[in-house]
Scaffold this active site. Structure first.
Site, PDB file in Angstrom:
ATOM      1  N   LYS A  14     141.661  65.158  19.346  1.00 50.12           N
ATOM      2  CA  LYS A  14     142.213  64.797  18.035  1.00 50.12           C
ATOM      3  C   LYS A  14     141.914  63.330  17.718  1.00 50.12           C
ATOM      4  CE  LYS A  14     146.528  64.585  15.470  1.00 50.12           C
ATOM      5  NZ  LYS A  14     147.951  64.910  15.380  1.00 50.12           N
ATOM      6  N   GLU A  25     140.402  60.635  29.514  1.00 47.30           N
ATOM      7  CA  GLU A  25     139.846  61.744  30.293  1.00 47.30           C
ATOM      8  C   GLU A  25     138.679  62.387  29.548  1.00 47.30           C
ATOM      9  OE1 GLU A  25     143.007  61.234  29.606  1.00 47.30           O
ATOM     10  OE2 GLU A  25     144.327  61.750  31.279  1.00 47.30           O
ATOM     11  N   GLY A  50     148.677  67.921  18.514  1.00 48.62           N
ATOM     12  CA  GLY A  50     147.763  68.387  19.561  1.00 48.62           C
ATOM     13  C   GLY A  50     148.219  69.702  20.175  1.00 48.62           C
ATOM     14  N   ARG A  51     149.483  69.794  20.523  1.00 50.94           N
ATOM     15  CA  ARG A  51     149.979  71.002  21.218  1.00 50.94           C
ATOM     16  C   ARG A  51     150.204  72.173  20.266  1.00 50.94           C
ATOM     17  NH1 ARG A  51     153.136  66.612  21.463  1.00 50.94           N
ATOM     18  NH2 ARG A  51     155.177  66.600  20.444  1.00 50.94           N
ATOM     19  N   GLU A  67     156.513  68.553  26.000  1.00 50.90           N
ATOM     20  CA  GLU A  67     156.048  67.372  25.273  1.00 50.90           C
ATOM     21  C   GLU A  67     156.783  67.299  23.925  1.00 50.90           C
ATOM     22  OE1 GLU A  67     151.780  66.572  23.934  1.00 50.90           O
ATOM     23  OE2 GLU A  67     151.812  65.413  25.782  1.00 50.90           O
ATOM     24  N   HIS A  95     156.493  87.398  44.709  1.00 50.65           N
ATOM     25  CA  HIS A  95     156.234  87.141  46.126  1.00 50.65           C
ATOM     26  C   HIS A  95     156.215  85.644  46.413  1.00 50.65           C
ATOM     27  CE1 HIS A  95     155.382  91.393  46.888  1.00 50.65           C
ATOM     28  NE2 HIS A  95     154.991  91.362  45.635  1.00 50.65           N
ATOM     29  N   LYS A 104     149.369  55.644  30.043  1.00 48.73           N
ATOM     30  CA  LYS A 104     147.948  55.526  29.689  1.00 48.73           C
ATOM     31  C   LYS A 104     147.526  54.060  29.697  1.00 48.73           C
ATOM     32  CE  LYS A 104     147.774  59.405  26.383  1.00 48.73           C
ATOM     33  NZ  LYS A 104     147.614  59.735  24.978  1.00 48.73           N
TER      34      LYS A 104
HETATM   35  O1  F6P Z   1     149.239  63.897  26.443  1.00 50.25           O
HETATM   36  C1  F6P Z   1     149.229  63.187  25.264  1.00 50.25           C
HETATM   37  C2  F6P Z   1     148.306  63.765  24.238  1.00 50.25           C
HETATM   38  O2  F6P Z   1     148.295  62.911  23.159  1.00 50.25           O
HETATM   39  C3  F6P Z   1     148.649  65.196  23.801  1.00 50.25           C
HETATM   40  O3  F6P Z   1     149.662  65.229  22.880  1.00 50.25           O
HETATM   41  C4  F6P Z   1     147.335  65.662  23.300  1.00 50.25           C
HETATM   42  O4  F6P Z   1     147.297  67.063  23.149  1.00 50.25           O
HETATM   43  C5  F6P Z   1     146.429  65.152  24.384  1.00 50.25           C
HETATM   44  O5  F6P Z   1     146.967  63.878  24.726  1.00 50.25           O
HETATM   45  C6  F6P Z   1     144.976  65.014  24.004  1.00 50.25           C
HETATM   46  O6  F6P Z   1     144.805  64.183  22.919  1.00 50.25           O
HETATM   47  P1  F6P Z   1     143.455  64.155  22.091  1.00 50.25           P
HETATM   48  O7  F6P Z   1     143.276  65.512  21.494  1.00 50.25           O
HETATM   49  O8  F6P Z   1     143.639  63.102  21.057  1.00 50.25           O
HETATM   50  O9  F6P Z   1     142.346  63.845  23.043  1.00 50.25           O
END
Ligand code: F6P
Length: 548
Positions: free
Chosen positions: A209, A215, A269-270, A355, A386, A512
């Site tokens: 987003k 990452e 995002g979620r 979240e 199990h 972060k």
């Molecule tokens: O974990 C924090 C967060 O901002 C989530 O809300 C989001 O889904 C994820 O990181 C990834 O964010 P982006 O889509 O901006 O890479």
């Protein structure tokens, strides 16, 4: 944020529920079913294809009445209207919350901040459709002219869990290129995903987003290097597409905006799997099936928006979650899908719910006065039986369970040569677990089975352990969409009742920033001075281990 957020614990309904808790504590589920023979029917709601049975929850008609009053006194209906109409209910980020607009039909209209968002949504869906048609038919070729056989989605959180969970859930509908999902900054994730892939036949979807997530950018940069090393710089245009709200950053990364699929800041995002973030899903199942998935979500959106509270499945699930977590003190909820293809659903729901509602302050910044945010966890049944079901049945912690089952399985190995249908076996297990959790087995019943007295206490099953059973006909794109929307809306209801902003996530920011600051310290050799002795010590230990 100038308006004060109500403290739910000061409402009349809350006080009544607090007092009512003790009445409930004295009544067992066995007694509740004995008093009300029609309880199962009375406490079952129908939402789209989902049949949601709340009858094994620890509640009476009076509890439900009070819970619905709680929803009323905390303004759930008004908040729902505000969300659906595009009001900026994400107050701390001053944003609308419109994931429901992602699944409105083409002929609908919703003007938000002067823009018809439905037209925008369908314009992007059309572009996604054109791209995925080309990819799936082999018309989109890689830099060497070869057909694309694998799509690798690089994203994390909402930019990974939704598409990864849904693609897996819809395995039986997967007739497009193979899909892989890379999320972790652990290099093992990308390395394992690329190990047997050919750059010439691989397309990457960089899904973010913000297009600034450490990452995702690290993985995307490494993937780009992998591709360019093999095929040269010019190959990027044929092998990289982006999904984002941030065009400039996409361009800066080197992806042609013509290969970017847009979404908007009003999609959290979620809550984004119905947006362009679902591109990997569309690659896998095609645009028609993806439309069915969105239509399934829309079915539950409509149910949530229009069904009377007493029959409104997500609303009931939401307030019952509040009852369990905040009043009865059952702090976590296990989600156990009796469907192997829903294996990633618990992980997906962890982000969606935790979240969203893992907050200690209300929307106006004042502290909450009761526990919020259930801890979600789980594994598919029967595997979970199990592993952790021992604790669910006899542990000192009471964990409400959501059982999810499907009446039909496209994979079923039917009854033959004396062996029962495996789908029947699976569901029999689900019903058995819910039954035993609810009704248990007392000492007299254990003795009646001739059990040695020394073992009686060990074999007593306490019962009165609540669960909800959700049944659907089959795991279709529509049903998967319905399950997602069902959980989205219950999460929303809980947030409103608790008075929190379910659409921000400030709690993940500091970690972060600190990770960025610590990178150079870890890489360097200077005596660490990070501001806390524990981290300094761990860095020293790490360096010793690293240097062998
Ligand atoms: O974990 C924090 C967060 O901002 C989530 O809300 C989001 O889904 C994820 O990181 C990834 O964010 P982006 O889509 O901006 O890479």
């Amino acid at each position: 944020m100038d308006t004060e957020t109500q403290d739910v614990t000061t409402t009349e309904a809350w006080r009544a529920l607090d007092a009512h808790r003790d009445e409930i504590a004295a009544v067992s589920l066995r007694e509740l079913f004995a008093i009300e023979p029609q309880r199962a029917q009375a406490l079952t709601s129908h939402a789209g294809d989902l049949v949601v049975d709340f009858s094994k929850q620890r509640l009476t008609g009076r509890t439900l009445e009070l819970l619905l009053q709680l929803a009323e006194q905390t303004g759930v209906a008004a908040a729902r209207e505000a969300m659906l109409s595009g009001a900026h209910i994400n107050v701390t980020e001053d944003r609308a919350v419109l994931h429901t607009a992602l699944r409105l039909p083409r002929d609908a209209q919703l003007i938000v901040d002067g823009v018809d968002v439905v037209a925008d949504v369908h314009a992007v869906l059309d572009r996604m459709g054109e791209f995925t048609d080309r990819l799936r038919s082999g018309d989109w070729r890689g830099a060497t002219g070869q057909q694309i056989t694998t799509v690798v989605n690089i994203g994390i959180g909402g930019s990974d869990l939704g598409p990864a969970m849904v693609t897996r859930a819809l395995r039986r509908f997967h007739d497009g290129p193979a899909t892989r999902f890379v999320s972790n900054v652990d290099p093992a994730d990308l390395t394992a995903a690329l190990a047997d892939l050919d750059p010439a036949t691989t397309v990457f979807i960089v899904a973010s987003k913000t297009f600034s997530t450490l990452e995702t950018l690290s993985n995307a940069t490494a993937a780009r290097r992998w591709l360019v090393d093999a095929l040269g710089e010019d190959a990027v245009a044929k092998h990289f597409v982006a999904v984002s709200t941030h065009t400039e950053r996409v361009v800066e990364f080197g992806i042609d905006p013509a290969n970017m699929f847009e979404f908007w800041d009003w999609v959290g995002g979620r809550y984004s799997v119905g947006s362009a973030i679902g591109l990997a899903v569309m690659c896998a199942i095609g645009r028609e099936r993806f439309a069915e998935f969105l239509a399934g979500m829309h079915t539950i959106d409509t149910h949530f928006a229009t069904t009377a509270p007493a029959r409104n499945a997500p609303l009931l699930a939401g307030v019952i979650g509040v009852w369990n977590a905040s009043i009865l003190g059952y702090r976590s909820r296990a989600v156990v899908p009796y469907a192997q293809d829903l294996a990633r659903l618990p992980a997906y729901l962890q982000q969606l719910t935790m979240e969203s509602n893992g907050k200690s302050v209300r929307a106006d910044g004042t502290p909450v006065a009761c526990p919020t945010g259930e801890v979600f966890w789980g594994e598919p049944g029967t595997n979970g039986q199990h592993a952790f079901f021992q604790l669910l049945h006899q542990g000192t912690e009471i964990v409400p369970v959501d059982f999810l089952g499907l009446a039909r399985s496209g994979d079923d190995l039917p009854a033959r040569d004396g062996q029962t249908s495996m789908q029947v076996l699976l569901l029999a297990n689900m019903f058995a677990q819910a039954k035993v959790l609810a009704f248990g087995r007392d000492a007299d019943e254990v003795r009646a089975d001739g059990v040695d007295e020394a073992l009686v206490a060990h074999k007593v099953m306490p019962g009165d352990r609540p669960s909800t059973t959700i049944l659907a006909p089959e795991l279709t794109p529509s049903v998967v969409g319905q399950i997602i929307a069902f959980y989205e809306h219950q999460t929303f209801v809980q947030g409103v009742v608790w008075g929190i902003d379910s659409f921000d996530q400030w709690g993940v920011e500091l970690g972060k920033t600190q990770a960025t600051a610590l990178q150079s310290v870890l890489a360097g050799d200077e005596i660490p001075d990070t501001g806390d002795a524990s981290t300094d010590h761990l860095i020293e230990v790490y360096r010793t281990l690293r240097n062998g």
